[in-house]
Design an enzyme around this catalytic site. Structure first.
Site, PDB file in Angstrom:
ATOM      1  N   VAL A 116      -7.934  -0.459   0.448  1.00 28.12           N
ATOM      2  CA  VAL A 116      -8.963  -1.332   0.203  1.00 28.12           C
ATOM      3  C   VAL A 116      -9.782  -2.258  -0.627  1.00 28.12           C
ATOM      4  CG1 VAL A 116     -11.261  -0.128  -1.133  1.00 28.12           C
ATOM      5  CG2 VAL A 116      -8.990   1.278  -1.410  1.00 28.12           C
TER       6      VAL A 116
ATOM      7  N   MET B  48      15.803 -26.525 -16.051  1.00 23.35           N
ATOM      8  CA  MET B  48      16.183 -25.128 -16.901  1.00 23.35           C
ATOM      9  C   MET B  48      14.515 -25.271 -16.977  1.00 23.35           C
ATOM     10  SD  MET B  48      19.360 -25.965 -15.990  1.00 23.35           S
ATOM     11  CE  MET B  48      20.474 -23.875 -17.130  1.00 23.35           C
TER      12      MET B  48
ATOM     13  N   CYS C  26      27.339 -15.191 -16.201  1.00 23.15           N
ATOM     14  CA  CYS C  26      25.982 -15.748 -16.354  1.00 23.15           C
ATOM     15  C   CYS C  26      26.369 -17.343 -14.871  1.00 23.15           C
ATOM     16  CB  CYS C  26      25.257 -16.632 -17.144  1.00 23.15           C
ATOM     17  SG  CYS C  26      25.125 -15.405 -18.792  1.00 23.15           S
TER      18      CYS C  26
HETATM   19  C1  LIG Z   1      -7.887   4.447  -3.368  1.00 21.64           C
HETATM   20  C2  LIG Z   1      -6.342   4.492  -4.325  1.00 21.64           C
HETATM   21  N1  LIG Z   1      -6.197   5.795  -4.689  1.00 21.64           N
HETATM   22  C3  LIG Z   1      -4.662   5.660  -5.374  1.00 21.64           C
HETATM   23  C4  LIG Z   1      -3.711   6.134  -5.818  1.00 21.64           C
HETATM   24  O1  LIG Z   1      -2.589   5.399  -6.413  1.00 21.64           O
HETATM   25  O2  LIG Z   1      -3.668   7.359  -5.465  1.00 21.64           O
HETATM   26  S1  LIG Z   1      -4.506   3.626  -6.009  1.00 21.64           S
HETATM   27  C5  LIG Z   1      -6.352   3.643  -5.167  1.00 21.64           C
HETATM   28  C6  LIG Z   1      -7.112   2.086  -4.044  1.00 21.64           C
HETATM   29  C7  LIG Z   1      -6.659   0.886  -3.754  1.00 21.64           C
HETATM   30  O3  LIG Z   1      -6.949   0.420  -3.986  1.00 21.64           O
HETATM   31  P1  LIG Z   1      -6.298  -1.101  -2.734  1.00 21.64           P
HETATM   32  O4  LIG Z   1      -5.603  -1.553  -1.975  1.00 21.64           O
HETATM   33  O5  LIG Z   1      -7.801  -2.167  -3.680  1.00 21.64           O
HETATM   34  O6  LIG Z   1      -5.597  -1.778  -4.409  1.00 21.64           O
END
Ligand SMILES: Cc1nc(C(=O)O)sc1CCOP(=O)(O)O
Ligand SMILES: C=C1C=NC(C(F)(F)F)=NC1=N
Ligand SMILES: [Mg+2]
Length: 539
Positions: free
Chosen positions: A209, A290, A465
């Site tokens: 989105v 470090m 480590c």
């Molecule tokens: C519409 C939608 N559905 C989701 C789900 O997990 O089902 S997360 C989401 C929004 C994703 O938006 P953006 O790309 O901005 O992170």
């Protein structure tokens, strides 16, 4: 126009949101910019819009989609979808039940479902191939776009579990898109890591989105996303990832590269390890720093041949650890990850799992308990941070190492009586849909290092480590033409040989510390791997 379902291209799936539009842009300008530059599927998602204006908006978006011959999906609102004869709908778990949606829309429309866990896959498989056409697998990473999030981020490992369920329940018809917090900095890692355990499928697309809808320049944003999705090579370190089998000659070359490149090895590690790790790094002709200062990590990552050792015994705040991972991933510099005490406490388990979903590692190194747990082959809680007491046979440990390498597409190292090293990088090859073309963990290159036991190794602090320091030096010192697998195997061979040599020269654990540094120094500067005691065998 009706789209044949098998022709739907899920690769770059834009889900709209008209609440985040930058000034000077409109819902339509953002959608058009996306469609012009490679968006292959559009979903209108309006949570608080009156039906009337939703219909108007949907009709306008539909016109633009038709221009680019791209299907239009409506989120949640079946009525609106039917009213405008959209190409399909997307519904969530709390929305209208899928069989009812199918009954209303008929067989030719596309139906998508939000899926966050394997049990939901079992349900869709039971409904059969005529119900759900694709699933949105998420929420992959934290996102502000979805209000009142009900699901906590699942990360790539959560998506793998959903892909595995699709294979287990034989839902071969069902396509998948990842969603949630997807951006250029994590898309390639998602495509690379989200592969079913049987290697037969990966995500069919990336859905997002804000990366486009909130972009001031949605054209440029889409071009960048399109280019990343179409790249079939995930080059997360600037050295070679092609399949190789290390030899004394190739390891000799690694040491010459390290010696001349003098890598900067940033240690984010526990206090006990810091001093000894710095001395080991210096013995290997490398320069340690470090630093756990978040504000300087980007500058350090940009120093030539910088290399990060992330040892989660460190008490640095998680935000600093994440900033370090981001900084080194951003400039394709290697990160060696040592999930110390991986599952000894809930705190460590949560911290380590969080970090493992957050970035791409060149190498993940652990003792047998840590690797068995990471591979989910040994579920009992670890005792302290030492390796489990149980005697694990070599085949089990080799398989666990291969599984960790496969899950994280990294070079996995399992230390113990024998050491195991597996290469899960697939040469950086990664593709939508086809996964690893059926190659599974047991098909990965894996070597076993034998060197006899060195009991005194367990009597000093930071011996495990400091193998991390050695690996970080070697992978950090490579030329762009150097090979990552050669570097990691060479580091373990050198370290084991030095340990053996030191154990024959020391009078006790105190002098063992000193002798170990001397042995590392001598063997490194002599650079004659053909003479080393530790032997290498293909597993
Ligand atoms: C519409 C939608 N559905 C989701 C789900 O997990 O089902 S997360 C989401 C929004 C994703 O938006 P953006 O790309 O901005 O992170
Ligand atoms: C909640 C959602 C989850 N996934 C998807 C999609 F990416 F399209 F599958 N769309 C949504 N609206
Ligand atoms: Mg919904």
């Amino acid at each position: 126009m009706v789209f044949a379902k098998e022709d739907v291209n899920y690769s770059l799936y834009l889900v709209t949101d008209s609440t985040m539009l930058p000034p000077g842009t409109t819902l339509y300008s953002q959608v058009e910019a996306g469609l012009k530059n490679g968006v292959t599927l559009v979903q209108i998602r309006e949570k608080d819009t009156e039906t009337g204006s939703f219909i108007e908006e949907a009709l306008d978006v539909q016109k633009i989609c038709k221009k680019y011959n791209v299907p239009l999906i409506i989120n949640d609102r079946i009525d609106v979808a039917m009213a405008i004869d959209a190409d399909g709908v997307h519904v969530g778990q709390q929305d209208m039940p899928i069989p009812m949606v199918r009954k209303l829309l008929g067989p030719s429309k596309i139906i998508g479902w939000s899926v966050g866990k394997p049990s939901e896959v079992e349900t869709l498989a039971k409904w059969g191939p005529d119900m759900v056409d694709y699933i949105g697998v998420g929420t992959l990473f934290p996102t502000l776009t979805k209000k009142n999030p009900k699901k906590s981020p699942m990360g790539p490992q959560g998506a793998i579990a959903v892909l595995d369920a699709l294979e287990e329940y034989k839902a071969s018809w069902c396509r998948t898109v990842g969603i949630g917090g997807l951006h250029p900095d994590n898309i390639q890692r998602v495509i690379s890591q989200c592969v079913a355990t049987n290697g037969k499928r990966s995500l069919d697309g990336i859905s997002l989105v804000s990366d486009i809808m909130a972009a001031p320049d949605a054209c440029a944003a889409t071009v960048r996303l399109r280019e990343m999705i179409d790249r079939t090579k995930y080059q997360f370190v600037d050295c070679e990832l092609n399949e190789s089998f290390p030899t004394a000659v190739s390891i000799k070359s690694v040491i010459s590269q390290v010696s001349s490149n003098r890598p900067l090895v940033q240690h984010v590690t526990n206090k006990v390890h810091q001093n000894f790790g710095a001395n080991v790094t210096l013995a290997l002709g490398s320069s340690p720093i470090m630093s756990e200062i978040q504000s300087e990590v980007s500058e350090l990552a940009r120093i030539p041949n910088a290399s990060l050792l992330l040892n989660t015994g460190s008490v640095a705040p998680i935000e600093m650890l994440k900033a370090a991972i981001n900084a080194y991933n951003e400039v394709n510099r290697p990160i060696t990850f040592d999930p110390v005490g991986y599952s000894a406490t809930e705190t460590r388990l949560c911290l380590n799992n969080n970090l493992l979903t957050y970035g791409q590692f060149a190498c993940i190194k652990g003792n047998s308990s840590e690797i068995l747990f990471l591979a989910k082959l040994n579920n009992d809680k670890m005792k302290g941070v030492d390796a489990g007491s149980g005697k694990n046979d070599d085949a089990l440990l080799a398989r666990a190492t291969q599984i960790v390498a496969f899950k994280y597409k990294t070079i996995a190292v399992c230390t113990g009586e024998h050491d195991f090293i597996a290469d899960g990088t697939f040469g950086g090859e990664c593709k939508l849909s086809s996964g690893t073309a059926g190659v599974t963990a047991e098909g990965l290159p894996c070597v076993m290092i034998e060197n006899g036991s060195i009991p005194i190794m367990g009597d000093i602090t930071a011996s495990g480590c400091s193998l991390g320091s050695t690996i970080a030096s070697f992978v950090g010192g490579l030329d762009p033409t150097g090979n990552l697998f050669d570097a990691v195997v060479g580091a373990v061979l050198l370290y084991k040989t030095a340990g053996k040599l030191a154990s024959t020269r020391c009078q006790g654990s105190g002098s063992f510390h000193v002798q170990l540094i001397d042995a590392l120094y001598q063997l490194f500067h002599e650079n004659k791997p053909e003479k080393w005691s530790a032997s290498l065998k293909k597993f």
